[in-house]
Design a protein around this motif. Structure first.
Motif, PDB file in Angstrom:
ATOM      1  N   ASN A 440     -14.441  11.089 146.643  1.00 39.87           N
ATOM      2  CA  ASN A 440     -15.271  11.322 145.444  1.00 39.87           C
ATOM      3  C   ASN A 440     -16.616  10.629 145.565  1.00 39.87           C
ATOM      4  O   ASN A 440     -17.668  11.184 145.209  1.00 39.87           O
ATOM      5  N   GLU A 441     -16.574   9.393 146.102  1.00 39.91           N
ATOM      6  CA  GLU A 441     -17.819   8.645 146.279  1.00 39.91           C
ATOM      7  C   GLU A 441     -18.726   9.360 147.273  1.00 39.91           C
ATOM      8  O   GLU A 441     -19.937   9.477 147.062  1.00 39.91           O
ATOM      9  N   ARG A 442     -18.108   9.905 148.343  1.00 44.39           N
ATOM     10  CA  ARG A 442     -18.900  10.619 149.349  1.00 44.39           C
ATOM     11  C   ARG A 442     -19.486  11.912 148.751  1.00 44.39           C
ATOM     12  O   ARG A 442     -20.640  12.255 148.997  1.00 44.39           O
ATOM     13  N   ARG A 443     -18.641  12.652 147.958  1.00 44.65           N
ATOM     14  CA  ARG A 443     -19.152  13.883 147.345  1.00 44.65           C
ATOM     15  C   ARG A 443     -20.293  13.576 146.380  1.00 44.65           C
ATOM     16  O   ARG A 443     -21.284  14.302 146.327  1.00 44.65           O
ATOM     17  N   ASP A 444     -20.148  12.478 145.604  1.00 46.10           N
ATOM     18  CA  ASP A 444     -21.230  12.105 144.691  1.00 46.10           C
ATOM     19  C   ASP A 444     -22.508  11.788 145.468  1.00 46.10           C
ATOM     20  O   ASP A 444     -23.619  12.184 145.068  1.00 46.10           O
ATOM     21  N   SER A 445     -22.332  11.074 146.590  1.00 49.39           N
ATOM     22  CA  SER A 445     -23.505  10.741 147.409  1.00 49.39           C
ATOM     23  C   SER A 445     -24.130  12.006 147.989  1.00 49.39           C
ATOM     24  O   SER A 445     -25.362  12.147 148.011  1.00 49.39           O
ATOM     25  N   ASP A 446     -23.246  12.949 148.421  1.00 52.64           N
ATOM     26  CA  ASP A 446     -23.765  14.210 148.972  1.00 52.64           C
ATOM     27  C   ASP A 446     -24.531  14.981 147.901  1.00 52.64           C
ATOM     28  O   ASP A 446     -25.581  15.576 148.171  1.00 52.64           O
ATOM     29  N   LYS A 447     -24.006  15.002 146.677  1.00 50.15           N
ATOM     30  CA  LYS A 447     -24.710  15.689 145.589  1.00 50.15           C
ATOM     31  C   LYS A 447     -26.061  15.023 145.307  1.00 50.15           C
ATOM     32  O   LYS A 447     -27.075  15.692 145.091  1.00 50.15           O
ATOM     33  N   GLN A 448     -26.036  13.661 145.295  1.00 49.78           N
ATOM     34  CA  GLN A 448     -27.292  12.922 145.071  1.00 49.78           C
ATOM     35  C   GLN A 448     -28.309  13.277 146.153  1.00 49.78           C
ATOM     36  O   GLN A 448     -29.482  13.580 145.858  1.00 49.78           O
ATOM     37  N   ASN A 449     -27.830  13.275 147.404  1.00 48.50           N
ATOM     38  CA  ASN A 449     -28.739  13.570 148.517  1.00 48.50           C
ATOM     39  C   ASN A 449     -29.227  15.017 148.445  1.00 48.50           C
ATOM     40  O   ASN A 449     -30.383  15.314 148.759  1.00 48.50           O
ATOM     41  N   GLU A 450     -28.312  15.940 148.027  1.00 44.07           N
ATOM     42  CA  GLU A 450     -28.704  17.340 147.895  1.00 44.07           C
ATOM     43  C   GLU A 450     -29.791  17.497 146.836  1.00 44.07           C
ATOM     44  O   GLU A 450     -30.764  18.238 147.021  1.00 44.07           O
ATOM     45  N   GLN A 451     -29.624  16.786 145.698  1.00 50.74           N
ATOM     46  CA  GLN A 451     -30.636  16.850 144.647  1.00 50.74           C
ATOM     47  C   GLN A 451     -31.969  16.260 145.118  1.00 50.74           C
ATOM     48  O   GLN A 451     -33.049  16.754 144.767  1.00 50.74           O
ATOM     49  N   VAL A 452     -31.879  15.169 145.934  1.00 53.05           N
ATOM     50  CA  VAL A 452     -33.107  14.575 146.475  1.00 53.05           C
ATOM     51  C   VAL A 452     -33.797  15.574 147.395  1.00 53.05           C
ATOM     52  O   VAL A 452     -35.030  15.723 147.359  1.00 53.05           O
ATOM     53  N   GLN A 528     -36.933  16.171 136.203  1.00 58.34           N
ATOM     54  CA  GLN A 528     -35.505  16.116 135.919  1.00 58.34           C
ATOM     55  C   GLN A 528     -34.734  15.491 137.072  1.00 58.34           C
ATOM     56  O   GLN A 528     -33.683  14.858 136.855  1.00 58.34           O
ATOM     57  N   LEU A 529     -35.223  15.648 138.331  1.00 57.56           N
ATOM     58  CA  LEU A 529     -34.507  15.132 139.515  1.00 57.56           C
ATOM     59  C   LEU A 529     -35.044  13.781 139.980  1.00 57.56           C
ATOM     60  O   LEU A 529     -34.630  13.291 141.046  1.00 57.56           O
ATOM     61  N   GLN A 530     -35.915  13.144 139.217  1.00 56.91           N
ATOM     62  CA  GLN A 530     -36.621  11.936 139.644  1.00 56.91           C
ATOM     63  C   GLN A 530     -35.670  10.760 139.843  1.00 56.91           C
ATOM     64  O   GLN A 530     -35.899   9.896 140.695  1.00 56.91           O
ATOM     65  N   HIS A 531     -34.576  10.715 139.057  1.00 55.53           N
ATOM     66  CA  HIS A 531     -33.694   9.533 139.105  1.00 55.53           C
ATOM     67  C   HIS A 531     -32.744   9.569 140.296  1.00 55.53           C
ATOM     68  O   HIS A 531     -32.019   8.592 140.539  1.00 55.53           O
ATOM     69  N   TYR A 532     -32.655  10.681 141.048  1.00 57.57           N
ATOM     70  CA  TYR A 532     -31.756  10.754 142.197  1.00 57.57           C
ATOM     71  C   TYR A 532     -32.375  10.013 143.386  1.00 57.57           C
ATOM     72  O   TYR A 532     -33.578  10.135 143.667  1.00 57.57           O
ATOM     73  N   GLN A 533     -31.531   9.217 144.165  1.00 52.97           N
ATOM     74  CA  GLN A 533     -31.978   8.442 145.336  1.00 52.97           C
ATOM     75  C   GLN A 533     -31.055   8.732 146.512  1.00 52.97           C
ATOM     76  O   GLN A 533     -29.871   9.044 146.332  1.00 52.97           O
ATOM     77  N   ILE A 534     -31.564   8.573 147.741  1.00 52.53           N
ATOM     78  CA  ILE A 534     -30.783   8.802 148.956  1.00 52.53           C
ATOM     79  C   ILE A 534     -29.730   7.704 149.094  1.00 52.53           C
ATOM     80  O   ILE A 534     -30.030   6.515 148.915  1.00 52.53           O
ATOM     81  N   ARG A 535     -28.471   8.107 149.380  1.00 57.11           N
ATOM     82  CA  ARG A 535     -27.404   7.145 149.598  1.00 57.11           C
ATOM     83  C   ARG A 535     -26.895   7.260 151.024  1.00 57.11           C
ATOM     84  O   ARG A 535     -26.759   8.358 151.558  1.00 57.11           O
ATOM     85  N   ASP A 536     -26.526   6.041 151.647  1.00 57.24           N
ATOM     86  CA  ASP A 536     -25.995   6.003 153.010  1.00 57.24           C
ATOM     87  C   ASP A 536     -24.470   6.145 152.943  1.00 57.24           C
ATOM     88  O   ASP A 536     -23.804   5.343 152.287  1.00 57.24           O
ATOM     89  N   THR A 537     -23.906   7.148 153.597  1.00 56.08           N
ATOM     90  CA  THR A 537     -22.453   7.420 153.542  1.00 56.08           C
ATOM     91  C   THR A 537     -21.756   7.046 154.843  1.00 56.08           C
ATOM     92  O   THR A 537     -20.579   7.362 155.026  1.00 56.08           O
ATOM     93  N   THR A 538     -22.440   6.325 155.770  1.00 56.24           N
ATOM     94  CA  THR A 538     -21.845   6.007 157.079  1.00 56.24           C
ATOM     95  C   THR A 538     -20.614   5.128 156.924  1.00 56.24           C
ATOM     96  O   THR A 538     -19.550   5.404 157.507  1.00 56.24           O
ATOM     97  N   GLU A 539     -20.707   4.051 156.118  1.00 54.70           N
ATOM     98  CA  GLU A 539     -19.583   3.131 155.940  1.00 54.70           C
ATOM     99  C   GLU A 539     -18.400   3.822 155.273  1.00 54.70           C
ATOM    100  O   GLU A 539     -17.247   3.601 155.631  1.00 54.70           O
ATOM    101  N   VAL A 540     -18.694   4.684 154.300  1.00 55.29           N
ATOM    102  CA  VAL A 540     -17.616   5.411 153.607  1.00 55.29           C
ATOM    103  C   VAL A 540     -16.889   6.323 154.581  1.00 55.29           C
ATOM    104  O   VAL A 540     -15.657   6.397 154.574  1.00 55.29           O
ATOM    105  N   VAL A 541     -17.605   7.038 155.423  1.00 55.05           N
ATOM    106  CA  VAL A 541     -16.977   7.940 156.399  1.00 55.05           C
ATOM    107  C   VAL A 541     -16.100   7.151 157.361  1.00 55.05           C
ATOM    108  O   VAL A 541     -14.997   7.578 157.718  1.00 55.05           O
ATOM    109  N   LYS A 542     -16.605   5.948 157.795  1.00 54.09           N
ATOM    110  CA  LYS A 542     -15.840   5.101 158.706  1.00 54.09           C
ATOM    111  C   LYS A 542     -14.536   4.648 158.055  1.00 54.09           C
ATOM    112  O   LYS A 542     -13.460   4.687 158.670  1.00 54.09           O
TER     113      LYS A 542
END
Length: 966
Positions: A440-452, A528-542
């Motif tokens: 879920n955390e990874r999907r949220d990060s992916d959505k955030q990155n997609e919006q960015v 509307q998309l200004q509050h989204y920021q890039i998240r690093d998902t490397t540690e989560v994937v590991k």
């Protein structure tokens, strides 16, 4: 109108056994139906429409082709649709007809409609009943359902471009204007009825006037003819009165002449009757001597007949006495014989009474031991003991073959394995929860990155638009150019203008407006998309990779533990079964041993009480005792019956003897009296017994008596008639009647002529008076209806469209509702078309129905356009805006129809991205108002913008569905 709850499909289209639960949407009322082409998305709309109306969602689709081609020939195809409407819940279930192999005809269509709001209640059980029941609930028919609730592919613009005549039934249903239509029809019907009634009355009046009986005929209007015929009837009345006076006089004369004739005829007849009576009287006097001789002969015959009857009565009495005496002697002999027989029977009864004590002793034995004979268990007691001994020996042998088992050790081992499995399950659950959280955390990060990334795309597009060479003051230039001329001073720099700049052409202006609109839209989206920021998902994937390895190891260990547990469980269950068999066999042995002891005790008790060593000996003795008792009782009862019969017979004989004694005594005195009387009568008439033995000629006696009676009657009648006729003729003589008859004949002819004339006039005047009364009443009613018809005809013409606007009353009301609908629809159409198009109601008159046609006003060209000139995308937006406007206005009115859902099949692919975005915003706004909106589309942008998706997944032949909500 309605909201779906559940849709169940069986062998319907590509769905074999599918159920869609719309309550899975929860708060998400806007959802997309997504799937490959041909997967069966539109079939879902077909299913809802077919369940309710028995038709597909599109007119051109064959409803008989909805059955799945993969259905077994013996399986039915059906759709069950559960929905709510106006706070009530219903279930509509319909089976599709199909042709079974070998059959010529299709199977019957089956339909049921239930209301399940509180209790289940059947509303319709047949398709014919269901059609009206569904329409009563939905308030619309199938065509109207397609036009305002489901916008099918290829038909979404049908209502938009339909004519006034086609729109009328839809709007009538939505806004409930049936009462105006009913008023129009009622007034039209009444007007036609009045017209027909007036015409009918005219024909009837002319027909009645023609029926007036007169030699004259009159022309002119109905009123003029009526007045002329009234005068003619008065003349006929005067003629009738004159005939009646003349007839009355003739009748008086005729009456007097007839009286004279009757008197003359009567006197002449009396004279004739006197002569006939005198002749008859002379004849009777001549036969007087013969009548006297007949009287003497009658007297002699009567005496002989009387004495003969006396002699016969005496002889009959003598014969009866002889018979009675013989009967008396016979009964006396029979009485002696029966007395002797009774004595013998009583001696036999005394002998049987002496056996009483012996029989009572046998009864005591029989009754005290009867239960051994009646109860079945004593018959088989010896056999039962033998069987129990054999079964006990068999159970003992089976027990020696079985050994008791101890399952405690296996149970302890099972408990240890179960504890290990529970620990492994808990570890697996923890790992799975951790993995789910990380995913879920990874999907949220992916959505955030997609919006960015989307925001970056918007920023790049905005930067490109800002770098284009456009005139920033183009609008200002246009406005200044409209107000400046050569030689004027510039309002900005105050210098004299030598050259006025040219106004940009229309295409340049439109391009500039589009760029500016797009810049504003992009800035809004970026914000509307200004509050989204890039998240690093490397540690989560590991971490996920490590956890998945650990999860696999735990899963394998858990499977080994499960296998060991299953093996031990099977072994433990087998040992438990063996232990249960041993305990069961032990219990059977003990039960059989107790049964044997009880049977042996009962048998010893039986021998002690009966005194017999075997049951067979006892049964034979008991049966002999019982038979001897029965024989004794039968003998006693038989003797008692015979004695009673003898006593009754003797009593009867005594009564008969007494009766014969009385008869003999009474008849002796009667016989002596009759003999003395007969002898006295013979002496008196100087006759002997021999002289009365001869038979009297009765017929001769009756003939003589009748002759004497007839003679006496004739003498009296002739004398009475002569006396009466002489009294009537006192002072009268005969008269010639011929002159009187001729006078009467002449008078009768005159009377007949006058009566015929009177009868003709009477019938004519009576019929004419009755006719004139009817005509007078009908004429009054006719004149009143003429006035009423004129008013009703004028009103009917006005409200049925015969007016300057060619508008019926109902269409006049519907135009108001349509204009209010178009006001709300324009709010949406303005946004969807960037303030270019607006709906307008067409004001021009047409030859047929008018007032409900819609046209488009183009703000860019400042001109009215026909709907058909819009492009495919523009037509779709216009249809959608109109449908939503209808929904808004009907909801505002809060009438019998509540438009709570709308379903749209395709049409979005014809829109560009910006217009599509506008359409989506409108649908989201519609969802916020509480309405359910379902869309079918292949447009990818809709999948990213709409969180609720009903996936229709196809294997190539069959399909299934599932909801996913982001």
């Amino acid at each position: 109108m309605m909201k779906p709850i559940k849709l169940e499909l069986k062998n319907f289209g590509p769905f074999i056994n599918e159920t869609i639960h719309f309550d899975e949407l929860k708060k998400e009322q806007l959802f997309l139906i997504s799937g490959r082409t041909g997967s069966g998305k539109t079939i879902l709309f077909d299913a809802m429409t077919y369940a309710l109306y028995g038709e597909a969602s599109t007119k051109d689709r064959d409803k008989n082709a909805l059955r799945s081609q993969f259905a077994d020939e013996n399986e039915v195809s059906s759709v069950t649709f559960t929905f709510t409407i106006n706070n009530a819940t219903y279930i509509a279930e319909r089976q599709l007809p199909y042709k079974k192999p070998g059959n010529k005809n299709m199977t019957d269509t089956k339909f049921q409609l239930h209301e399940i709001t509180d209790d289940k209640k059947l509303l319709a059980a047949k398709p014919a009943e269901g059609k009206q029941a569904v329409q009563n609930i939905m308030k619309v028919d199938a065509n109207q359902f397609r036009q305002i609730l489901i916008l099918p592919q290829g038909e979404f613009k049908r209502f938009l471009v339909s004519s006034s005549k086609e729109k009328q039934p839809v709007l009538r249903t939505l806004f409930g204007t049936d009462r105006f239509k009913s008023l129009e029809d009622k007034l039209m019907t009444e007007t036609k009825a009045l017209e027909a009634s007036v015409h009918s009355m005219e024909e009837r009046l002319y027909l009645l006037l023609e029926q007036v009986k007169t030699e004259k005929r009159f022309d002119g209007t109905i009123s003029q003819q009526f007045a002329s015929y009234m005068d003619e009837v008065k003349r006929q009345q005067h003629a009738l009165e004159d005939v009646q006076v003349r007839l009355s006089r003739k009748l008086e004369e005729l009456s007097l002449e007839r009286q004279s004739l009757e008197q003359a005829i009567q006197v002449n007849d009396w004279q004739r009757q006197i002569k006939e009576a005198e002749a008859r009287q002379a004849e009777l006097i001549e036969s007087d001597a013969a009548i006297q001789n007949a009287k003497d002969e009658v007297s002699q015959l009567l005496v002989l007949d009387y004495l003969k009857e006396k002699k016969e009565a005496l002889d009959n009495l003598k014969d009866k006495r002889t018979v009675w005496q013989n009967d008396f002697n016979t009964l006396k002999d029979k009485q002696k014989h029966e007395d002797h027989q009774l004595s013998i029977l009583k001696e036999s009864m005394t002998a049987l009474d002496q056996e009483y004590d012996s029989i009572e002793e046998k009864k005591h034995f029989r009754d005290n031991h009867r239960h051994y004979i009646v109860e079945e268990e004593w018959h088989r007691l010896e056999e039962k003991i033998t069987e129990s001994i054999n079964e006990l020996q068999a159970h003992r042998q089976k027990l020696e073959q079985l050994e008791p088992v101890d399952t405690g050790k296996l149970l302890n081992e099972l408990n240890e394995i179960m504890t290990e499995r529970e620990q492994l399950s808990q570890q697996l659950q923890v790992k799975q929860i951790t993995i789910t959280q990380l995913e879920n955390e990874r999907r949220d990060s992916d959505k955030q990155n997609e919006q960015v990334n989307i925001r970056s795309t918007y920023e790049e597009e905005l930067q490109e638009l800002n770098q284009k060479k456009t005139e920033p003051l183009l609008d200002a230039v246009v406005k200044l150019r409209q107000h400046l001329h050569t030689g004027d001073h510039c309002p900005v720099c105050m210098q004299q203008i030598s050259v006025v700049p040219d106004i940009p052409d229309r295409e340049t202006l439109e391009e500039h407006q589009k760029i500016e609109h797009r810049k504003i839209k992009l800035e809004s989206l970026i914000e509307q998309l200004q509050h989204y920021q890039i998240r690093d998902t490397t540690e989560v994937v590991k971490q996920l990779k490590t956890l998945n390895v650990e999860l696999s190891e735990l899963t394998a260990k858990k499977e080994r533990s499960d296998s060991h547990y299953a093996s031990l469980s099977e072994r433990y269950q087998k040992e438990l079964n063996n232990q249960s068999i041993y305990q069961s066999q032990q219990q059977l042995y003990e039960n059989q041993q107790r049964d044997l002891q009880m049977s042996e005790q009962l048998y010893e008790q039986f021998k002690k009480r009966t005194g017999y060593q075997t049951y067979q000996q006892f049964e034979e003795a008991w049966q002999q005792c019982h038979q001897s008792i029965q024989d004794h009782e039968e003998n006693v009862n038989d003797l008692k019956s015979q004695i009673l019969d003898k006593e009754r017979l003797l009593s009867k004989l005594e009564s008969e003897l007494s009766h014969l004694t009385v008869l003999l005594s009474d008849s002796e005195a009667e016989y002596e009296s009759l003999a003395l009387k007969l002898q006295s009568d013979l002496t008196k008439n100087k006759l002997t017994e021999d002289s009365i033995e001869q038979n009297v000629d009765i017929s001769r006696l009756e003939t003589l008596q009748q002759k004497i009676e007839d003679y006496q009657t004739a003498v009296q009648e002739v004398q009475f008639k002569l006396d009466t006729l002489n009294q009537n003729m006192a002072g009268r003589t005969s008269t010639d009647i011929q002159p009187i008859e001729e006078s009467i004949k002449n008078l009768e002819n005159a009377v007949n002529m006058l009566e015929a004339e009177k009868h003709t006039l009477l019938i004519r005047v009576g019929d004419n008076e009755e006719l004139l009364k009817q005509i007078d009443a009908l004429l009054t009613e006719y004149e009143a209806k003429i006035a009423k018809q004129k008013e009703a005809l004028e009103l009917s013409r006005l409200i049925n469209g015969k007016n300057p606007l060619n508008l019926t009353l109902e269409n006049y009301v519907l135009t108001y509702y349509l204009e209010q609908t178009l006001i709300l629809s324009n709010l949406r159409l303005n946004d969807m078309t960037h303030h270019r198009y607006q709906f307008r109601r067409k004001k021009e008159k047409s030859l047929g129905y008018s007032g409900l046609d819609i046209e488009i006003f183009d703000l860019y060209s400042n001109q009215v356009r026909d709907i058909s000139t819009l492009s495919g995308g523009e037509t779709f937006l216009a249809s959608l805006a109109l449908a939503l406007g209808l929904s808004d206005y009907v909801t505002q009115l809060s009438g019998g129809i509540s438009l709570e859902s709308v379903f749209i099949d395709e049409g979005f692919g014809t829109l560009d991205n910006e217009t599509l975005e506008t359409a989506i915003e409108s649908l989201i706004e519609l969802e916020r108002s509480g309405k359910m909106v379902g869309l079918i589309s292949h447009v990818e942008m809709l999948k990213s913008r709409i969180p609720a998706i009903l996936h229709v997944e196809s294997t190539g032949y069959l399909s299934s569905t599932r909801f996913s909500i982001k």
